[in-house]
Design a protein around this motif. Structure first.
Motif, PDB file in Angstrom:
ATOM      1  N   THR A   1      25.100  41.574  -5.532  1.00 39.45           N
ATOM      2  CA  THR A   1      26.200  42.407  -5.047  1.00 39.45           C
ATOM      3  C   THR A   1      25.672  43.644  -4.323  1.00 39.45           C
ATOM      4  OG1 THR A   1      26.357  43.260  -7.335  1.00 39.45           O
ATOM      5  CG2 THR A   1      27.979  41.619  -6.644  1.00 39.45           C
ATOM      6  N   GLY A   2      24.403  43.601  -3.896  1.00 38.20           N
ATOM      7  CA  GLY A   2      23.916  44.563  -2.928  1.00 38.20           C
ATOM      8  C   GLY A   2      23.172  45.763  -3.451  1.00 38.20           C
ATOM      9  N   ARG A   3      22.936  45.841  -4.765  1.00 35.93           N
ATOM     10  CA  ARG A   3      22.223  46.996  -5.298  1.00 35.93           C
ATOM     11  C   ARG A   3      20.756  46.662  -5.530  1.00 35.93           C
ATOM     12  NH1 ARG A   3      26.708  47.889  -8.408  1.00 35.93           N
ATOM     13  NH2 ARG A   3      26.674  45.687  -8.955  1.00 35.93           N
ATOM     14  N   HIS A   4      19.979  47.615  -6.041  1.00 36.56           N
ATOM     15  CA  HIS A   4      18.531  47.484  -6.145  1.00 36.56           C
ATOM     16  C   HIS A   4      18.079  47.629  -7.602  1.00 36.56           C
ATOM     17  CE1 HIS A   4      18.050  48.276  -1.714  1.00 36.56           C
ATOM     18  NE2 HIS A   4      19.220  48.862  -1.925  1.00 36.56           N
ATOM     19  N   GLY A   5      16.939  47.008  -7.914  1.00 39.46           N
ATOM     20  CA  GLY A   5      16.424  47.145  -9.266  1.00 39.46           C
ATOM     21  C   GLY A   5      15.022  46.607  -9.389  1.00 39.46           C
TER      22      GLY A   5
ATOM     23  N   ALA B   1      27.055  42.190 -11.812  1.00 39.60           N
ATOM     24  CA  ALA B   1      27.897  42.511 -10.662  1.00 39.60           C
ATOM     25  C   ALA B   1      28.822  43.684 -10.954  1.00 39.60           C
ATOM     26  CB  ALA B   1      28.713  41.284 -10.262  1.00 39.60           C
ATOM     27  N   ALA B   2      29.224  43.847 -12.215  1.00 33.36           N
ATOM     28  CA  ALA B   2      30.170  44.905 -12.573  1.00 33.36           C
ATOM     29  C   ALA B   2      29.506  46.270 -12.733  1.00 33.36           C
ATOM     30  CB  ALA B   2      30.893  44.527 -13.870  1.00 33.36           C
ATOM     31  N   PHE B   3      28.211  46.298 -13.102  1.00 35.18           N
ATOM     32  CA  PHE B   3      27.547  47.584 -13.274  1.00 35.18           C
ATOM     33  C   PHE B   3      27.633  48.388 -11.973  1.00 35.18           C
ATOM     34  CE2 PHE B   3      24.635  45.312 -16.494  1.00 35.18           C
ATOM     35  CZ  PHE B   3      25.455  45.665 -17.553  1.00 35.18           C
ATOM     36  N   ASP B   4      28.043  49.648 -12.087  1.00 38.45           N
ATOM     37  CA  ASP B   4      28.148  50.560 -10.937  1.00 38.45           C
ATOM     38  C   ASP B   4      29.107  50.046  -9.869  1.00 38.45           C
ATOM     39  OD1 ASP B   4      26.283  52.446 -11.947  1.00 38.45           O
ATOM     40  OD2 ASP B   4      24.624  51.191 -11.255  1.00 38.45           O
ATOM     41  N   ASN B   5      30.064  49.254 -10.260  1.00 39.34           N
ATOM     42  CA  ASN B   5      31.012  48.671  -9.314  1.00 39.34           C
ATOM     43  C   ASN B   5      32.432  48.874  -9.839  1.00 39.34           C
ATOM     44  OD1 ASN B   5      31.278  47.441  -6.848  1.00 39.34           O
ATOM     45  ND2 ASN B   5      30.222  45.555  -7.424  1.00 39.34           N
ATOM     46  N   PRO B   6      32.854  50.140  -9.999  1.00 36.84           N
ATOM     47  CA  PRO B   6      34.105  50.406 -10.731  1.00 36.84           C
ATOM     48  C   PRO B   6      35.358  49.860 -10.065  1.00 36.84           C
ATOM     49  CG  PRO B   6      33.271  52.414  -9.693  1.00 36.84           C
ATOM     50  CD  PRO B   6      32.194  51.378  -9.553  1.00 36.84           C
ATOM     51  N   GLY B   7      35.286  49.502  -8.799  1.00 30.77           N
ATOM     52  CA  GLY B   7      36.468  48.985  -8.133  1.00 30.77           C
ATOM     53  C   GLY B   7      36.698  47.502  -8.318  1.00 30.77           C
ATOM     54  N   GLN B   8      35.754  46.816  -8.971  1.00 27.19           N
ATOM     55  CA  GLN B   8      35.827  45.361  -9.055  1.00 27.19           C
ATOM     56  C   GLN B   8      36.202  44.892 -10.454  1.00 27.19           C
ATOM     57  OE1 GLN B   8      35.315  43.132  -6.514  1.00 27.19           O
ATOM     58  NE2 GLN B   8      34.853  44.735  -5.008  1.00 27.19           N
ATOM     59  N   VAL B   9      36.981  43.819 -10.496  1.00 29.95           N
ATOM     60  CA  VAL B   9      37.153  43.039 -11.721  1.00 29.95           C
ATOM     61  C   VAL B   9      36.428  41.717 -11.496  1.00 29.95           C
ATOM     62  CG1 VAL B   9      38.760  41.796 -13.204  1.00 29.95           C
ATOM     63  CG2 VAL B   9      39.333  44.092 -12.399  1.00 29.95           C
TER      64      VAL B   9
ATOM     65  N   ASN C   1      30.137  50.454 -19.116  1.00 29.30           N
ATOM     66  CA  ASN C   1      30.846  51.732 -19.191  1.00 29.30           C
ATOM     67  C   ASN C   1      32.223  51.574 -18.548  1.00 29.30           C
ATOM     68  OD1 ASN C   1      31.700  54.473 -18.121  1.00 29.30           O
ATOM     69  ND2 ASN C   1      29.905  55.056 -19.308  1.00 29.30           N
ATOM     70  N   PRO C   2      33.304  51.898 -19.260  1.00 29.03           N
ATOM     71  CA  PRO C   2      34.643  51.612 -18.732  1.00 29.03           C
ATOM     72  C   PRO C   2      35.063  52.504 -17.573  1.00 29.03           C
ATOM     73  CG  PRO C   2      34.781  52.731 -20.847  1.00 29.03           C
ATOM     74  CD  PRO C   2      33.332  52.393 -20.636  1.00 29.03           C
ATOM     75  N   ILE C   3      34.312  53.574 -17.293  1.00 27.82           N
ATOM     76  CA  ILE C   3      34.644  54.441 -16.158  1.00 27.82           C
ATOM     77  C   ILE C   3      33.730  54.165 -14.973  1.00 27.82           C
ATOM     78  CG2 ILE C   3      34.782  56.818 -15.348  1.00 27.82           C
ATOM     79  CD1 ILE C   3      35.435  57.660 -18.190  1.00 27.82           C
ATOM     80  N   ASP C   4      32.423  54.162 -15.225  1.00 22.90           N
ATOM     81  CA  ASP C   4      31.448  54.081 -14.136  1.00 22.90           C
ATOM     82  C   ASP C   4      31.194  52.658 -13.654  1.00 22.90           C
ATOM     83  OD1 ASP C   4      31.046  56.864 -14.334  1.00 22.90           O
ATOM     84  OD2 ASP C   4      29.674  56.548 -16.020  1.00 22.90           O
ATOM     85  N   ASP C   5      31.554  51.674 -14.460  1.00 26.88           N
ATOM     86  CA  ASP C   5      31.333  50.275 -14.106  1.00 26.88           C
ATOM     87  C   ASP C   5      32.664  49.582 -13.836  1.00 26.88           C
ATOM     88  OD1 ASP C   5      28.604  50.665 -14.594  1.00 26.88           O
ATOM     89  OD2 ASP C   5      28.808  50.109 -16.705  1.00 26.88           O
ATOM     90  N   GLY C   6      32.569  48.405 -13.268  1.00 27.18           N
ATOM     91  CA  GLY C   6      33.745  47.570 -13.134  1.00 27.18           C
ATOM     92  C   GLY C   6      34.072  46.894 -14.460  1.00 27.18           C
TER      93      GLY C   6
END
Length: 794
Positions: A481-485, A155-163, A189-194
């Motif tokens: 959380t709405g992303r694709h893979g 859920a945190a990957f690519d979701n930098p606004g979330q904790v 990643n501490p910048i690009d991810d949540g």
């Protein structure tokens, strides 16, 4: 210890916690008299008592403290409940904050609404006992343990606004999947991810035993998590009856953790601005040590309950008069008259503790599918293999697929909503063109020899860890959380996540009919390195049974595709990546193989799901003598080779060749939305002619899908029958009698008019099988006529 909470804050937060605990106990026990406005009687109590109390007060305690941070910092948070059997707690908190009543207006903040809230829990026609899809804010049911942390990181990957706060129960912490998922911090990643904030909830006991981590001494426990790369902070209940110090300590630790997360982001941003590699953070985590069944009865019938395993589920269920009195005393210990009005509404001062709108954890739009966007898809036809003559050109199907996935990743780079997952097999599975646009996510150490070889990248979009459980958990969290893979895996070892697939398919089934949850991107599997080309690894790597497992699930959820060549694989992949709310299973080989259909033919074939290959058939305009059918790349090649043999030796034999790419078309339309109606099925397969079916998997699956068809008695399936070893590719099909010679013999034996004219040909084919065995035992490879076979009409 500092005291960050004022006296007023502490009193209000403690009151919210009491309210959540009261509502939780009420859900487990009561069906009437929700505010005890009259003396409690046996008829107010449910006849069957189900649910779990032990973990619930700890979950409620965490919830109210997170609400404080959300309100103060306006920080969106996702609450993942590993011990999902604490469902009454999450239902209680979402009811208190108002989201529950917004979604379920009849369960409002009234006396009748509270009565419904209580009665519906674990009650026929009501709601499940876990943090199920029916629970607002839930993306993780927690019924099956082991996946809370991998879901949180996904859920945190690519979701930098979330904790993402992941509560891990100490029972769950004993599972293999959970133990591995602690290493997910090497990929964040501490910048690009949540951010992910794990909270290990140590309450000491499972159902009937102590937990391992709760019995470690403090030094060993802290060293364990420091070794995993975390900075652990301990919150321990010294006195269960004096909760103020624990409230203050929890607030202090959460403040410290939030400050640490901010400092980690700030340092990483400065490093990136200087053009430096990012340091791997030591992410904070919390170890909450609280009694199991905290605030519940200390003893029942002279036996210890609070702080012991007896509080795990329903502390007492034999509702004798004495137990009814004990329940009433327990409920009144929370002083509901101070928490709720006589009309059943939460006291106004407590209502103000809830965050606003979408900041409420029960209303986070990320977990309800409300922030999902479709992928930008390139035209898959541009990657197509040119096919001038069927069955003469060779290509690696998954390598062609890899070019499509590369450009999907490229075209969605700005949206950051597509990732590729797999257990160290991306290159092995011939998908390595994706490395042209992204490396492999990696925040751990890098050695000099990695520089030009390993494609490690701190913001990579290819996720590899040698744990199918963790890959699946990451992908599920990403999708939920709405992303694709897409998950690429060796076919035999996808069984490792059988049970995780089960849980996700159940989630999709239940949420299909929830108006407040939007359709999620589909869970897509590529199963390759499959059973027929694991001749080099041997028997342990040979198992196509995941397909049998998948088709157990509801037809509106599952799809199974067996593309026979690269162009059909392209078509199927495009369709699956565009789809929502399905589990799509694609089985395709990675080895060089013959190509059969042009891209336009592939589109038509995949759109129908199955069809006659005219170029391989000899029954045009007349009734066939036999139908030869196939599903899967290697069985299709062998079925075509058998067809050619029969053409050569019996030129007048009328053969209809049918290929199946969408397995579920074989079911009746009444059982699967892709299924053919009986008229269509009979027109293709006939009702009275023998059908020889070469199948990729276990043969009984085809019988299971078609048992209601009129011509089922004429259906003879060849597939994998658990014969395998380290051998040659052709010997694998011979061992399982899916080879061209056995298929041709099957036709001879089942077409009546061949009975008296085929003895010499039949013997010839048997001789070829003997010749094959002798040859491979001497040469160690398949005969040239087998290895180099291509399609051509005689």
């Amino acid at each position: 210890m500092t005291n960050p909470l004022t006296s007023a804050e502490l009193d209000l937060m403690h009151a919210w916690w009491r309210a959540a605990n009261y509502l939780s106990v009420g859900q487990i026990y009561l069906k009437d008299n929700p505010l005890l406005l009259e003396p409690l009687k046996r008829e107010h109590v449910k006849p069957r008592l189900m649910g779990h109390w032990g973990t619930t007060p700890g979950l409620n305690f965490i919830y109210v403290h997170l609400n404080r941070l959300i309100r103060r910092e306006r920080q969106p948070m996702i609450y993942i409940t590993g011990p999902g059997h604490g469902g009454p707690g999450l239902v209680a908190n979402t009811w208190l904050e108002g989201t529950y009543s917004e979604i379920y207006p009849d369960v409002d903040h009234s006396l009748e609404g509270m009565k419904k809230l209580f009665k519906q829990f674990s009650f026929p026609g009501g709601i499940p006992s876990h943090v199920a899809p029916e629970t607002p804010g839930s993306m993780h049911e927690g019924g099956e343990l082991g996946y809370a942390l991998s879901h949180a990181f996904g859920a945190a990957f690519d979701n930098p606004g979330q904790v993402v706060v992941a509560v891990v129960g100490d029972g769950e912490a004993e599972t293999g999947p959970l133990a591995t998922s602690w290493h997910s911090n090497k990929f964040l990643n501490p910048i690009d991810d949540g951010a992910v904030l794990p909270i290990l909830h140590l309450n000491g006991y499972k159902i009937n035993n102590p937990t391992v981590l709760a019995r470690l001494d403090d030094a060993e426990l802290l060293d364990l998590f420091r070794g995993y790369g975390y900075t652990p902070h301990v919150v321990e209940v010294a006195d269960p009856d004096d909760t103020a110090p624990t409230h203050q300590r929890m607030a202090e630790v959460l403040d410290t953790c939030m400050a640490s997360l901010a400092a980690i982001r700030e340092q990483a941003a400065a490093e990136r601005a200087r053009g430096e590699a990012l340091s791997r953070p030591r992410w904070p985590m919390i170890i909450l040590k609280s009694p199991k069944g905290w605030t519940g009865p200390k003893n029942i019938d002279g036996k210890k309950v609070e702080g012991y395993w007896r509080s795990h589920q329903v502390p007492f269920s034999d509702m004798t008069p004495e137990h009814v009195a004990a329940l009433e005393k327990w409920l009144k210990s929370y002083h509901p008259e101070e928490l709720f009005t006589r009309d059943g509404a939460l006291m106004p001062a407590l209502s103000e503790l809830a965050p606003e709108g979408a900041l409420r954890m029960g209303a986070n739009p990320c977990v309800h599918g409300l922030v999902s966007r479709d992928l930008k898809m390139p035209d898959f036809r541009q990657y197509a293999i040119d096919v001038d003559v069927p069955g003469t050109r060779v290509a690696e199907a998954t390598r062609v697929m890899g070019k499509l996935l590369r450009d999907v990743m490229r075209d969605n780079a700005a949206a950051r909503n597509f990732r590729l997952f797999g257990p160290d097999e991306t290159a092995s599975n011939r998908l390595n063109d994706v490395y042209d646009v992204s490396g492999k996510a990696w925040m751990a150490g890098v050695h000099a020899e990695d520089e030009d070889n390993d494609l490690l990248q701190q913001n990579g979009r290819v996720m590899e860890i040698l744990s199918e459980h963790t890959c699946q958990g990451w992908l599920e969290g990403y999708l939920l959380t709405g992303r694709h893979g897409l998950f690429s895996c060796y076919e035999a070892f996808i069984h490792v996540i059988d049970s995780m697939f089960n849980q996700h398919a159940k989630w999709l089934k239940v949420t299909r009919d929830m108006h407040w949850r939007k359709p999620l991107p589909s869970l897509n599997y590529l199963l390759t390195s499959h059973v027929w080309r694991q001749d080099h690894n041997g028997f342990s790597h040979q198992d196509p049974g995941f397909l049998d497992h998948v088709v157990n699930k509801k037809s509106e959820v599952i799809r199974v595709y067996l593309p026979p060549d690269a162009n059909t694989l392209l078509c199927v992949t495009d369709h699956c990546l565009r789809s929502r709310h399905y589990v799509n299973v694609i089985v395709a080989g990675k080895q060089p193989a013959l190509q059969y259909l042009t891209v336009d033919q592939a589109i038509r074939h995949c759109t129908k799901g199955l069809g006659i290959w005219e170029w391989a058939s000899t029954d045009a305009g007349v009734e066939p003598d036999v139908v030869i059918a196939s599903a899967g790349d290697v069985p299709t090649m062998e079925a075509l080779a058998a067809t050619r043999l029969l053409n050569e030796h019996f030129p007048d034999l009328k053969i209809r060749f049918v290929n199946v790419v969408d397995l579920m078309t074989l079911q009746p339309s009444s059982e699967h939305p892709h299924g053919l109606d009986d008229h269509e099925f009979d027109a293709l397969f006939t009702t009275d002619k023998p059908i020889i079916f070469a199948f990729h998997g276990y043969p009984w699956l085809i019988h299971r899908l078609t048992y209601r068809r009129r011509g089922h008695d004429n259906l003879h399936v060849r597939g994998y029958v658990e014969e395998g070893t380290t051998t040659t590719p052709f010997d694998m099909v011979v061992l399982n009698q899916v080879d061209r010679f056995n298929l041709a013999i099957d036709v001879i034996d089942r077409v009546p008019r061949l009975a008296n004219r085929s003895a010499h040909v039949r013997q010839l084919f048997l001789d070829k099988l003997i010749e094959h065995k002798n040859y491979i035992h001497a040469a160690g490879d398949d005969m040239p006529e087998i290895k180099n076979w291509t399609w051509s009409k005689p």
